[in-house]
Scaffold this active site. Structure first.
Site, PDB file in Angstrom:
ATOM      1  N   CYS A 142       2.951  -9.992 -14.278  1.00 46.10           N
ATOM      2  CA  CYS A 142       2.008  -8.933 -13.905  1.00 46.10           C
ATOM      3  C   CYS A 142       0.826  -8.856 -14.882  1.00 46.10           C
ATOM      4  O   CYS A 142       1.036  -8.739 -16.094  1.00 46.10           O
ATOM      5  CB  CYS A 142       2.738  -7.594 -13.887  1.00 46.10           C
ATOM      6  N   TYR A 152      -6.648   4.745   6.016  1.00 48.26           N
ATOM      7  CA  TYR A 152      -6.590   3.407   5.438  1.00 48.26           C
ATOM      8  C   TYR A 152      -7.516   2.449   6.191  1.00 48.26           C
ATOM      9  O   TYR A 152      -8.376   1.793   5.584  1.00 48.26           O
ATOM     10  CB  TYR A 152      -5.146   2.864   5.417  1.00 48.26           C
ATOM     11  N   GLU A 207      -6.567  -5.473  10.746  1.00 48.58           N
ATOM     12  CA  GLU A 207      -5.963  -4.270  10.170  1.00 48.58           C
ATOM     13  C   GLU A 207      -5.036  -3.574  11.176  1.00 48.58           C
ATOM     14  O   GLU A 207      -3.985  -3.063  10.805  1.00 48.58           O
ATOM     15  CB  GLU A 207      -7.036  -3.298   9.662  1.00 48.58           C
ATOM     16  N   ASP A 222      -3.273   1.428   0.591  1.00 53.04           N
ATOM     17  CA  ASP A 222      -2.160   1.161   1.504  1.00 53.04           C
ATOM     18  C   ASP A 222      -0.843   1.373   0.751  1.00 53.04           C
ATOM     19  O   ASP A 222      -0.836   1.810  -0.404  1.00 53.04           O
ATOM     20  CB  ASP A 222      -2.270  -0.248   2.116  1.00 53.04           C
TER      21      ASP A 222
HETATM   22  S1  SF4 Z   1       4.443  -4.061 -15.054  1.00 51.09           S
HETATM   23 FE1  SF4 Z   1       5.923  -4.240 -13.418  1.00 51.09          FE
HETATM   24  S2  SF4 Z   1       6.132  -2.176 -12.598  1.00 51.09           S
HETATM   25 FE2  SF4 Z   1       4.271  -2.202 -13.823  1.00 51.09          FE
HETATM   26  S3  SF4 Z   1       2.622  -2.626 -12.359  1.00 51.09           S
HETATM   27 FE3  SF4 Z   1       3.300  -4.595 -13.196  1.00 51.09          FE
HETATM   28  S4  SF4 Z   1       4.885  -5.353 -11.790  1.00 51.09           S
HETATM   29 FE4  SF4 Z   1       4.564  -3.179 -11.372  1.00 51.09          FE
END
Ligand code: SF4
Length: 288
Positions: free
Chosen positions: A200, A118, A35, A136
């Site tokens: 994501c 942190y 860290e 972080d």
């Molecule tokens: S959708 Fe896009 S902006 Fe939203 S958390 Fe996921 S990567 Fe980040």
């Protein structure tokens, strides 16, 4: 915000990088050193030096027994070398106050040199498995976007810890996974410049995405250019001292041809003020 937690941890278990400090049994000292090194320095540069460091000083007591100059020397090119001195001081404190064992308590960790909010929580959570929010820069960005609908986080504040705490499940190991997953998502997917929303796992619940990605401003401090900076001059002085016999060199022989002599003097003065160099009898040396 339960919508975020399950997809985050599921994604993490598949996509997390295989990093040395995540191995079971890596130990609190290894996590603590990692860290320190990871503050401001990319993972790829840290890994080889971390392994060499832990081989040389496998416990805090081993590092505490070494001269501070050795810590600065073996910090090599990681940058921000005050961290080497702080880590050395922390090792001495761990030896003297905690019988050589890295403490588990967040307040005891916070009382060590060079350890902030942190790092204290990262050690308590990732080394000891306790339940605390760990926040972080990457986590702050994920929270700003997914929860608050902002393009970038505001300045760091206590609210960051509260926002992360609100996401954590009761179970300690699940809570640790959520902490690590948010950091990893910010490092790999929800990056500062080019978030990959198509990859994501929490895109369905992201407030910033739902709002159409509005630009809500950016208060982050830009890192100053390294080229031509005092930091570059400091690095050049330290390199000379690291490579010199007994880590000492005549003052006048230290980067004598530096383009800006006043910058060279400023760099040397600031290294002495920071305790990273000592001057006596016309010699400049690493701290003994
Ligand atoms: S959708 Fe896009 S902006 Fe939203 S958390 Fe996921 S990567 Fe980040």
């Amino acid at each position: 915000m339960p919508d975020l937690v399950a997809p985050l941890t599921t994604w993490f278990r598949v996509h997390a990088r295989d990093l040395p400090w995540r191995a079971p049994g890596y130990g609190a000292w290894g996590v603590l050193v990692s860290e320190f090194m990871l503050q401001q320095t990319p993972v790829a540069r840290v890994i080889p030096l971390l392994e060499a460091w832990l081989e040389r000083w496998p416990t805090p007591t081993d590092l505490a027994a070494a001269a501070p100059a050795e810590a600065v020397r073996h910090w090599a090119n990681l940058g921000y070398p005050r961290r080497a001195l702080w880590l050395h001081r922390a090792a001495v404190e761990i030896r003297d106050r905690h019988a050589g064992a890295v403490p588990r308590d967040v307040d005891a960790l916070l009382a060590l040199t060079g350890i902030g909010d942190y790092t204290a929580r990262a050690v308590a959570v990732f080394a000891y498995g306790d339940r605390h929010p760990v926040v972080d820069t990457n986590t702050r960005r994920v929270l700003a976007r997914a929860v608050d609908g902002r393009s970038q986080p505001g300045p760091p504040s206590r609210r960051d810890l509260e926002a992360m705490a609100a996401l954590l499940p009761e179970d300690r190991s699940e809570a640790a996974a959520v902490n690590a997953a948010a950091m990893e998502l910010g490092a790999l997917v929800c990056t500062a410049r080019a978030p990959r929303c198509d990859a994501c796992p929490i895109a369905h619940a992201c407030a910033w995405r739902a709002a159409g990605f509005p630009d809500t401003g950016d208060t982050r401090r830009r890192q100053a250019r390294y080229e031509g900076s005092d930091r570059q001059a400091r690095g050049a002085v330290l390199r000379v001292l690291r490579d010199a016999t007994d880590h000492a060199a005549p003052w006048d022989s230290v980067i004598p041809d530096w383009a800006d002599p006043r910058q060279r003097d400023r760099a040397i003065d600031s290294l002495i003020a920071d305790g990273l160099a000592e001057a006596s009898d016309g010699m400049l040396r690493l701290p003994r």
